[in-house]
Design a protein around this motif. Structure first.
Motif, mmCIF file in Angstrom:
data_model
loop_
_atom_site.group_PDB
_atom_site.id
_atom_site.type_symbol
_atom_site.label_atom_id
_atom_site.label_comp_id
_atom_site.label_asym_id
_atom_site.label_seq_id
_atom_site.Cartn_x
_atom_site.Cartn_y
_atom_site.Cartn_z
ATOM 1 N N HIS A 122 0.819 -1.223 0.000
ATOM 2 C CA HIS A 122 0.000 0.000 0.000
ATOM 3 C C HIS A 122 0.856 1.279 0.000
ATOM 4 O O HIS A 122 0.534 2.259 -0.686
ATOM 5 N N HIS A 126 1.087 4.581 -2.526
ATOM 6 C CA HIS A 126 1.036 6.033 -2.276
ATOM 7 C C HIS A 126 2.183 6.747 -3.005
ATOM 8 O O HIS A 126 1.999 7.839 -3.544
ATOM 9 N N SER A 147 0.464 9.479 5.825
ATOM 10 C CA SER A 147 -0.878 8.886 5.780
ATOM 11 C C SER A 147 -1.345 8.609 7.198
ATOM 12 O O SER A 147 -0.755 9.093 8.163
ATOM 13 N N GLY A 148 -2.398 7.793 7.341
ATOM 14 C CA GLY A 148 -2.904 7.462 8.665
ATOM 15 C C GLY A 148 -2.008 6.460 9.382
ATOM 16 O O GLY A 148 -2.030 6.353 10.597
ATOM 17 N N GLY A 149 -1.195 5.732 8.617
ATOM 18 C CA GLY A 149 -0.363 4.693 9.217
ATOM 19 C C GLY A 149 1.128 4.954 9.117
ATOM 20 O O GLY A 149 1.906 4.338 9.841
ATOM 21 N N GLY A 174 -1.171 11.396 10.111
ATOM 22 C CA GLY A 174 -2.629 11.291 9.940
ATOM 23 C C GLY A 174 -3.318 10.850 11.222
ATOM 24 O O GLY A 174 -4.399 11.342 11.572
ATOM 25 N N PHE A 177 -3.663 13.780 13.414
ATOM 26 C CA PHE A 177 -4.799 14.613 12.990
ATOM 27 C C PHE A 177 -6.107 14.007 13.503
ATOM 28 O O PHE A 177 -6.989 14.715 13.994
ATOM 29 N N ASP A 178 -6.226 12.676 13.384
ATOM 30 C CA ASP A 178 -7.458 12.005 13.811
ATOM 31 C C ASP A 178 -7.662 12.135 15.326
ATOM 32 O O ASP A 178 -8.771 12.392 15.795
ATOM 33 N N GLY A 191 -8.618 14.419 9.704
ATOM 34 C CA GLY A 191 -7.783 15.340 8.926
ATOM 35 C C GLY A 191 -8.574 16.487 8.316
ATOM 36 O O GLY A 191 -8.300 17.668 8.585
ATOM 37 N N PRO A 192 -9.594 16.157 7.511
ATOM 38 C CA PRO A 192 -10.380 17.230 6.899
ATOM 39 C C PRO A 192 -11.092 18.099 7.933
ATOM 40 O O PRO A 192 -11.222 19.312 7.752
ATOM 41 N N GLN A 195 -8.569 20.521 9.452
ATOM 42 C CA GLN A 195 -8.240 21.533 8.443
ATOM 43 C C GLN A 195 -9.340 22.603 8.356
ATOM 44 O O GLN A 195 -9.064 23.794 8.312
ATOM 45 N N GLY A 281 -2.814 10.315 2.629
ATOM 46 C CA GLY A 281 -3.985 11.145 2.909
ATOM 47 C C GLY A 281 -3.687 12.546 3.415
ATOM 48 O O GLY A 281 -4.385 13.502 3.064
ATOM 49 N N VAL A 282 -2.625 12.702 4.229
ATOM 50 C CA VAL A 282 -2.319 14.021 4.812
ATOM 51 C C VAL A 282 -1.881 15.011 3.712
ATOM 52 O O VAL A 282 -1.996 16.224 3.886
ATOM 53 N N ASN A 285 -4.024 17.836 2.577
ATOM 54 C CA ASN A 285 -4.177 19.033 3.428
ATOM 55 C C ASN A 285 -3.753 20.296 2.676
ATOM 56 O O ASN A 285 -2.642 20.380 2.148
ATOM 57 N N THR A 312 -5.429 10.458 -0.972
ATOM 58 C CA THR A 312 -6.160 9.561 -0.072
ATOM 59 C C THR A 312 -6.301 8.204 -0.775
ATOM 60 O O THR A 312 -6.044 8.100 -1.976
ATOM 61 N N ASP A 313 -6.705 7.183 -0.028
ATOM 62 C CA ASP A 313 -6.709 5.818 -0.581
ATOM 63 C C ASP A 313 -7.548 5.707 -1.854
ATOM 64 O O ASP A 313 -8.689 6.179 -1.902
HETATM 65 O O1 KG4 Z 1 -3.609 7.486 2.951
HETATM 66 P P1 KG4 Z 1 -4.890 7.468 3.703
HETATM 67 O O2 KG4 Z 1 -6.161 7.756 2.946
HETATM 68 O O3 KG4 Z 1 -5.065 6.085 4.435
HETATM 69 C C1 KG4 Z 1 -3.972 5.440 5.025
HETATM 70 O O4 KG4 Z 1 -3.216 4.773 4.284
HETATM 71 O O5 KG4 Z 1 -3.808 5.641 6.244
HETATM 72 O O6 KG4 Z 1 -4.704 8.508 4.879
HETATM 73 C C2 KG4 Z 1 -5.712 8.712 5.818
HETATM 74 C C3 KG4 Z 1 -5.246 9.778 6.773
HETATM 75 C C4 KG4 Z 1 -6.215 9.967 7.917
HETATM 76 O O7 KG4 Z 1 -5.491 9.976 9.125
HETATM 77 C C5 KG4 Z 1 -6.826 11.324 7.605
HETATM 78 O O8 KG4 Z 1 -7.230 12.032 8.755
HETATM 79 C C6 KG4 Z 1 -5.692 12.024 6.883
HETATM 80 O O9 KG4 Z 1 -5.115 11.019 6.087
HETATM 81 N N1 KG4 Z 1 -6.176 13.133 6.054
HETATM 82 C C7 KG4 Z 1 -5.849 14.413 6.254
HETATM 83 C C8 KG4 Z 1 -6.590 15.181 5.315
HETATM 84 N N2 KG4 Z 1 -7.333 14.308 4.559
HETATM 85 C C9 KG4 Z 1 -7.063 13.056 5.027
HETATM 86 N N3 KG4 Z 1 -5.023 14.991 7.152
HETATM 87 C C10 KG4 Z 1 -4.908 16.323 7.138
HETATM 88 N N4 KG4 Z 1 -5.598 17.124 6.286
HETATM 89 C C11 KG4 Z 1 -6.445 16.599 5.365
HETATM 90 N N5 KG4 Z 1 -7.121 17.388 4.535
#
Ligand code: KG4
Ligand code: ZN
Length: 344
Positions: A122, A126, A147-149, A174, A177-178, A191-192, A195, A281-282, A285, A312-313
């Motif tokens: 994964h 990215h 990302s989230g991970g 990420g 942010f959560d 995240g969103p 923001q 995902g981040v 932002n 994002t995924d």
């Molecule tokens: O890459 P992703 O979609 O999934 C993973 O592989 O983890 O990333 C998800 C992460 C979440 O923690 C989400 O809160 C963050 O990306 N995220 C953001 C934004 N959009 C998604 N963080 C900050 N600002 C954003 N606009």
């Protein structure tokens, strides 16, 4: 009999990509790097009711959506299953039950068509989102992955090799942010929401930076920043003070993102690399996107910033990484299993 040594490599293959590592069931069809379709069925709205991803709900919803999302992707691409030259699917990292749905479906698809199967990491997906934005992009380049991970700065040396230059010693950006969203009473996904809240505030509160100092190697750390946000909110509540939550969000956003942007450009300069890309995902932002764009521009660095929907995924990035592995002849056997965690 499915024999991976018998497959040949085509120059512009039709690749079906499948992604199901978390709460998005996604399928895309690419001709080479050209996106013919990119479909997503998300369980995020259902997950939001619980304030975060519930693994069992994610798995069940993938089971319901995987067939439909693949039909949609094939239909929008105007191709038949028998036209597909390669099937690529995420095998990790992610939620095990969720991964198994997309992976099993993809393996069965490849077996039925007798075409190569590529199991995709994964995180590499990215990184490969950048090729969607700029199909003629060639390594070497520096990637900011958030990302989230995962949170890392990587040096992509070839289409199939990369080196980790910096990563996080605890939480991912990420994830921070959560967690920050939860403390500030904002809805999932965090995240969103952070923001949006930050847009109405000013970064006037001093919070610790996400950069680990006094170390020989560069590392990020988000647990100190997260704790500082929690303490700021709780201390104000205990004192009966009215805290401006938008200011907290803006201050957190700055502390979380500034070091990522600064270090990415520093690494590009250190390694003499003129191209920077970003993924995860981040990277969706807006503050990060504008800061990274400005800093790259002022340092004469070319920035390849994938569209938000490819940060994002999504499955187009999985197919894009599938193409890298396909071209290198790195096909997977159908005995490959899902992996909840894969080291960077
Ligand atoms: O890459 P992703 O979609 O999934 C993973 O592989 O983890 O990333 C998800 C992460 C979440 O923690 C989400 O809160 C963050 O990306 N995220 C953001 C934004 N959009 C998604 N963080 C900050 N600002 C954003 N606009
Ligand atoms: Zn991801």
């Amino acid at each position: 009999m499915y024999d991976i040594s018998a497959f040949s490599i085509k120059s512009q293959p039709l690749i079906l990509g499948i992604e199901s590592s978390c709460d998005e069931t996604a399928c895309a069809v690419l001709r080479g790097r050209k996106i013919l379709s990119n479909c997503i069925i998300s369980s995020a709205a259902e997950q939001a009711k619980y304030g975060g991803v519930v693994p069992e709900i994610a798995s069940r919803m993938h089971t319901e959506a995987v067939d439909e999302v693949c039909r949609m992707a094939l239909e929008q691409a105007a191709v038949r299953p028998h036209d597909i030259d390669c099937v690529a699917a995420t095998y990790g990292a992610g939620l095990l039950g969720a991964l198994l749905v997309g992976l099993s479906f993809a393996k069965a698809f490849a077996y039925a068509l007798n075409v190569p199967f590529v199991a995709v990491n994964h995180i590499r997906g990215h990184i490969s989102a950048a090729y969607l934005d700029k199909p003629d992009l060639k390594p070497p380049f520096i990637t900011l992955l958030a990302s989230g991970g995962h949170t890392a700065i990587l040096l992509t040396e070839s289409f199939t090799q990369f080196k980790v230059l910096a990563d996080t010693s605890d939480d991912a950006a990420g994830e921070a942010f959560d967690k920050c969203a939860r403390v500030l009473g904002q809805p999932y996904p965090g995240g969103p929401s952070v923001q949006k809240l930050a847009a109405g505030g000013r970064p006037v509160i001093n919070l610790p930076s996400a950069l680990v100092k006094n170390s020989t190697s560069t590392r990020f750390s988000y647990s100190g920043l997260k704790t500082a946000v929690i303490n700021t909110v709780h201390n104000a509540a205990q004192r009966g003070e009215q805290l401006n939550l938008a200011d907290v969000a803006a201050s957190f956003q700055r502390a979380a993102i500034d070091p990522l942007v600064k270090k990415t450009v520093e690494y590009a300069q250190k390694y003499g690399i003129r191209t920077v890309t970003a993924g995860g995902g981040v990277i969706a932002n807006d503050y990060l996107r504008s800061s990274l764009s400005a800093l790259c521009a002022s340092n004469g660095i070319n920035l390849v910033l994938p569209e938000k929907k490819f940060c994002t995924d999504n499955a187009a990035m999985i197919a894009s990484e599938g193409l890298n592995q396909y071209m290198a002849g790195n096909f997977s056997g159908l005995d490959i299993n899902a992996c909840a965690s894969i080291p960077l």
